[in-house]
Design a protein around this motif. Structure first.
Motif, short mmCIF file in Angstrom:
data_model
loop_
_atom_site.label_atom_id
_atom_site.label_comp_id
_atom_site.label_asym_id
_atom_site.label_seq_id
_atom_site.Cartn_x
_atom_site.Cartn_y
_atom_site.Cartn_z
N ALA A 20 -37.04 -11.96 -48.51
CA ALA A 20 -36.87 -12.33 -49.91
C ALA A 20 -35.98 -13.56 -50.07
O ALA A 20 -34.97 -13.69 -49.41
N GLN A 21 -36.42 -14.44 -50.94
CA GLN A 21 -35.63 -15.63 -51.24
C GLN A 21 -34.30 -15.19 -51.82
O GLN A 21 -34.23 -14.36 -52.70
N GLY A 22 -33.23 -15.73 -51.29
CA GLY A 22 -31.90 -15.37 -51.78
C GLY A 22 -31.30 -14.19 -51.04
O GLY A 22 -30.12 -13.91 -51.17
N MET A 23 -32.10 -13.45 -50.29
CA MET A 23 -31.62 -12.33 -49.47
C MET A 23 -32.09 -12.57 -48.05
O MET A 23 -32.96 -11.88 -47.53
N ASP A 24 -31.52 -13.58 -47.42
CA ASP A 24 -32.01 -14.02 -46.12
C ASP A 24 -31.62 -13.11 -44.98
O ASP A 24 -32.33 -13.03 -43.99
N MET A 25 -30.48 -12.42 -45.09
CA MET A 25 -30.03 -11.59 -43.98
C MET A 25 -30.17 -10.10 -44.31
O MET A 25 -29.86 -9.67 -45.41
N VAL A 26 -30.66 -9.37 -43.33
CA VAL A 26 -30.71 -7.92 -43.39
C VAL A 26 -29.88 -7.40 -42.23
O VAL A 26 -30.11 -7.78 -41.08
N ALA A 27 -28.89 -6.58 -42.51
CA ALA A 27 -28.05 -5.98 -41.48
C ALA A 27 -28.29 -4.48 -41.48
O ALA A 27 -28.28 -3.85 -42.52
N VAL A 28 -28.54 -3.96 -40.28
CA VAL A 28 -28.85 -2.54 -40.13
C VAL A 28 -27.82 -1.89 -39.21
O VAL A 28 -27.70 -2.26 -38.05
N LEU A 29 -27.09 -0.95 -39.76
CA LEU A 29 -26.14 -0.17 -38.97
C LEU A 29 -26.82 1.14 -38.60
O LEU A 29 -27.20 1.92 -39.47
N TRP A 30 -26.99 1.36 -37.29
CA TRP A 30 -27.51 2.63 -36.78
C TRP A 30 -26.31 3.51 -36.49
O TRP A 30 -25.41 3.10 -35.76
N ALA A 31 -26.31 4.70 -37.04
CA ALA A 31 -25.19 5.61 -36.84
C ALA A 31 -25.71 7.05 -36.84
O ALA A 31 -26.89 7.29 -37.07
N ASP A 65 -30.70 9.62 -35.40
CA ASP A 65 -31.37 10.85 -35.01
C ASP A 65 -32.63 11.11 -35.84
O ASP A 65 -33.62 11.63 -35.32
N ASN A 66 -32.63 10.72 -37.10
CA ASN A 66 -33.80 10.90 -37.97
C ASN A 66 -34.84 9.80 -37.79
O ASN A 66 -35.92 9.89 -38.36
N ASN A 67 -34.50 8.75 -37.06
CA ASN A 67 -35.39 7.61 -36.84
C ASN A 67 -35.39 7.24 -35.36
O ASN A 67 -35.36 6.06 -35.00
N LEU A 68 -35.43 8.24 -34.51
CA LEU A 68 -35.24 8.05 -33.08
C LEU A 68 -36.27 7.11 -32.46
O LEU A 68 -35.92 6.23 -31.66
N GLN A 69 -37.53 7.25 -32.80
CA GLN A 69 -38.57 6.40 -32.21
C GLN A 69 -38.31 4.93 -32.53
O GLN A 69 -38.38 4.08 -31.66
N LYS A 70 -37.97 4.63 -33.76
CA LYS A 70 -37.69 3.25 -34.15
C LYS A 70 -36.41 2.76 -33.47
O LYS A 70 -36.34 1.61 -33.02
#
Length: 140
Positions: A20-31, A65-70
């Motif tokens: 998205a224009q204006g939202m260039d960065m996506v940060a994902v914390l796996w915990a 744990d809920n998204n283990l495959q990814k």
């Protein structure tokens, strides 16, 4: 500390794909919500997310744990782990005395998480201006 909102991977994937224009960065914390280090990191991220101090970035907290495959597709083994994307492309993380990686693994204080996220944004902006590599440098 903050109670955190755990995000579904499908929402994260949409954000990464949208670029998205204006939202260039996506940060994902796996915990993991049962892991003390993961709880601390996710609470820090939630506070940063609610503060709006990260500008044009979307922050997500995903339960490994809920998204283990990814998680395994991204080689996320230990938690907490941070992945950052710039316009859909993974940001390479360079740390002193370590090999380059697409992940930042470990838990740090909230101010350090904010510095890491801002470094990721700086790397993306430099990349947009012609920098050859999409790479963030950290001393942490």
């Amino acid at each position: 500390m903050e109670e955190c909102r755990w995000d579904n991977w499908e929402v994260v994937q949409d954000a990464i794909s949208a670029k998205a224009q204006g939202m260039d960065m996506v940060a994902v914390l796996w915990a993991q919500p049962w892991n003390p280090a993961g709880i601390h990191a996710s609470q820090c991220f939630e506070t940063i997310r609610k503060s709006g101090n990260i500008g044009n970035a979307q922050l997500f907290i995903v339960d490994k744990d809920n998204n283990l495959q990814k998680a395994l597709e991204f080689e996320v083994v230990a938690c907490p782990t941070l992945l950052m994307f710039w316009k859909g492309e993974l940001i390479t993380i360079r740390r002193c005395f370590r090999n380059d990686s697409s992940k930042y693994v470990g838990s740090v204080k909230q101010e350090t998480w904010l510095e890491i996220l801002k470094e990721g944004q700086e790397a993306g902006l430099k990349y947009d201006q012609g920098e050859t590599f999409l790479r963030a440098l950290f001393e942490h």
